[in-house]
Design an enzyme around this catalytic site. Structure first.
Site, PDB file in Angstrom:
ATOM      1  N   LYS A 137     -10.119  40.324  32.372  1.00  0.00           N
ATOM      2  CA  LYS A 137     -10.222  41.283  33.472  1.00  0.00           C
ATOM      3  C   LYS A 137     -11.009  42.489  32.986  1.00  0.00           C
ATOM      4  O   LYS A 137     -10.624  43.144  32.020  1.00  0.00           O
ATOM      5  CB  LYS A 137      -8.829  41.704  33.923  1.00  0.00           C
ATOM      6  CG  LYS A 137      -8.866  42.806  34.958  1.00  0.00           C
ATOM      7  CD  LYS A 137      -7.501  43.075  35.532  1.00  0.00           C
ATOM      8  CE  LYS A 137      -7.565  44.227  36.518  1.00  0.00           C
ATOM      9  NZ  LYS A 137      -6.274  44.492  37.131  1.00  0.00           N
ATOM     10  N   LYS A 147     -12.093  38.044  36.346  1.00  0.00           N
ATOM     11  CA  LYS A 147     -12.170  39.028  37.422  1.00  0.00           C
ATOM     12  C   LYS A 147     -13.029  40.204  37.000  1.00  0.00           C
ATOM     13  O   LYS A 147     -12.840  40.697  35.897  1.00  0.00           O
ATOM     14  CB  LYS A 147     -10.746  39.487  37.725  1.00  0.00           C
ATOM     15  CG  LYS A 147     -10.615  40.618  38.673  1.00  0.00           C
ATOM     16  CD  LYS A 147      -9.166  40.894  38.851  1.00  0.00           C
ATOM     17  CE  LYS A 147      -9.013  42.163  39.624  1.00  0.00           C
ATOM     18  NZ  LYS A 147      -7.697  42.669  39.560  1.00  0.00           N
TER      19      LYS A 147
HETATM   20  C1  PBG Z   1      -3.809  45.623  39.491  1.00  0.00           C
HETATM   21  C2  PBG Z   1      -4.938  44.955  40.178  1.00  0.00           C
HETATM   22  C3  PBG Z   1      -6.180  45.490  40.594  1.00  0.00           C
HETATM   23  C4  PBG Z   1      -6.821  44.470  41.315  1.00  0.00           C
HETATM   24  C5  PBG Z   1      -5.996  43.366  41.269  1.00  0.00           C
HETATM   25  N1  PBG Z   1      -4.852  43.674  40.542  1.00  0.00           N
HETATM   26  C6  PBG Z   1      -6.726  46.845  40.484  1.00  0.00           C
HETATM   27  C7  PBG Z   1      -7.102  47.455  39.212  1.00  0.00           C
HETATM   28  O1  PBG Z   1      -7.014  46.877  38.132  1.00  0.00           O
HETATM   29  O2  PBG Z   1      -7.476  48.619  39.302  1.00  0.00           O
HETATM   30  C8  PBG Z   1      -8.158  44.590  41.998  1.00  0.00           C
HETATM   31  C9  PBG Z   1      -8.414  43.559  43.063  1.00  0.00           C
HETATM   32  C10 PBG Z   1      -9.564  43.888  43.955  1.00  0.00           C
HETATM   33  O3  PBG Z   1     -10.351  44.799  43.711  1.00  0.00           O
HETATM   34  O4  PBG Z   1      -9.689  43.187  44.968  1.00  0.00           O
HETATM   35  N2  PBG Z   1      -3.973  45.933  38.183  1.00  0.00           N
END
Ligand code: PBG
Length: 325
Positions: free
Chosen positions: A196, A249
């Site tokens: 991520k 992601k």
């Molecule tokens: C929580 C999380 C996030 C997203 C999914 N889980 C936000 C972040 O890390 O700031 C983002 C998903 C999206 O942008 O659609 N940590």
């Protein structure tokens, strides 16, 4: 291999029927996962920066999940928007937390629905970070993973089929697996956000979940967009710790990572087409600058072609309709 004029690539592109015959990649509704934002408030509250997406009451979430399942969509991924936030993110692991209640409501209405729960503290902490903070204001890794394990157990107790840790703390997959197994939830699947990135494309999500960090940013725990080899290290660690499905992601800016993770592990790979990726297509489509439907299909197909088995997308319902699910 013969070359021109013996080989003419255009021969197989002449008609739609021929193109369909040799098409290599297909999209199926059953491989799509729809994210849902759930609240304890009533009705549906549209999210400005994500046209077509809303924060849902428990009843609305149950209704949407039922419709998605009937369209053949593979599952729903729940994000909680709690009424109250505090430094320890306590609603994340409360028995009657918003996500726990939403899981029960969805399972009651659609017992066969695959329900996935996001596992992170950022939606529940008042400071907006993905974990609890030390006195010095840094995210405390080892204290956080204990709370994540506790959250996972409470989500599994509510009936979640899959938990999806998205916090990027070290050792959290092992802690979650240990917690689940210890509480008799050995069958609960872990879909780990293994790679991520610290991305600009999460902007609209943070509006939706009210989870923007109040100070600092997430570069201390999410990955540097410049790194590819590091993604492989992260993924291998998560496998060792017990992850069942690996998630990359965002999706489109990281197709090379999706490809490598699939090639190097052979594990089920999920890709998250995130909020900012969705909003860009929506915005350009609304202005008539691109054909949104074609761009949506091409984008989703590319993510699949790169190697993703599952795609988490805010377009899940629209795609399922188009694919005739
Ligand atoms: C929580 C999380 C996030 C997203 C999914 N889980 C936000 C972040 O890390 O700031 C983002 C998903 C999206 O942008 O659609 N940590």
């Amino acid at each position: 291999m013969p070359s021109f004029p013996g080989y003419r690539s255009r021969r197989l592109r002449r008609t739609g029927a021929l193109r369909a015959l040799v098409r290599e990649t297909a999209l199926e509704p059953g491989k799509l996962i729809a994210p849902l934002f759930v609240t304890q408030a009533d009705g549906r509250e549209p999210i400005t920066s994500m046209p077509g997406v809303a924060r849902l009451s428990l009843a609305a979430a149950a209704e949407d999940a039922k419709r998605l399942v009937s369209l053949g969509v593979g599952g729903v991924l729940l994000f909680g928007v709690p009424a109250r936030k505090d430094p320890l993110g306590q609603e994340a692991y409360a028995r009657d937390g918003v996500v726990q209640r939403a899981v029960r409501a969805i399972k009651e209405a659609s017992p066969d629905a695959i329900v996935i729960t996001d596992l992170c503290l950022c939606e529940y902490t008042d400071h907006g970070h993905c974990g609890v903070l030390t006195d010095r204001g840094e995210v405390d890794n080892d204290a956080t993973i204990e709370l994540l394990a506790r959250t996972a157990v409470s989500q599994a107790e509510a009936g979640a089929d899959i938990v999806a840790p998205s916090d990027m703390m070290d050792g959290r997959v092992a802690a979650v697996r240990r917690g689940l197994d210890g509480a008799g939830h050995g069958d609960t699947v872990i879909m780990s956000y293994a790679a991520k990135y610290a991305s600009a494309f999460y902007g609209p999500f943070r509006e939706a979940a009210g989870s923007a960090p109040q100070m600092g940013d997430r570069q201390g725990y999410q990955m540097d967009p410049a790194n590819g080899d590091e993604a492989i290290r992260e993924v291998l660690l998560d496998i060792e710790e017990g992850a069942d499905i690996l998630l990359v992601k965002p999706a489109l800016p990281y197709l090379d990572i999706i490809y490598r993770v699939k090639q190097e592990t052979g594990y089920p790979v999920a890709a998250y087409h995130v909020s900012g990726e969705y909003s860009m297509l929506k915005a350009a489509g609304a202005r008539g600058w691109i054909d949104e439907e074609r761009a949506m299909l091409e984008t989703t197909l590319s993510i699949r072609r790169a190697g993703a088995d599952l795609i988490i997308t805010y377009y899940a319902e629209q795609l399922a309709h188009l694919l005739g699910g």
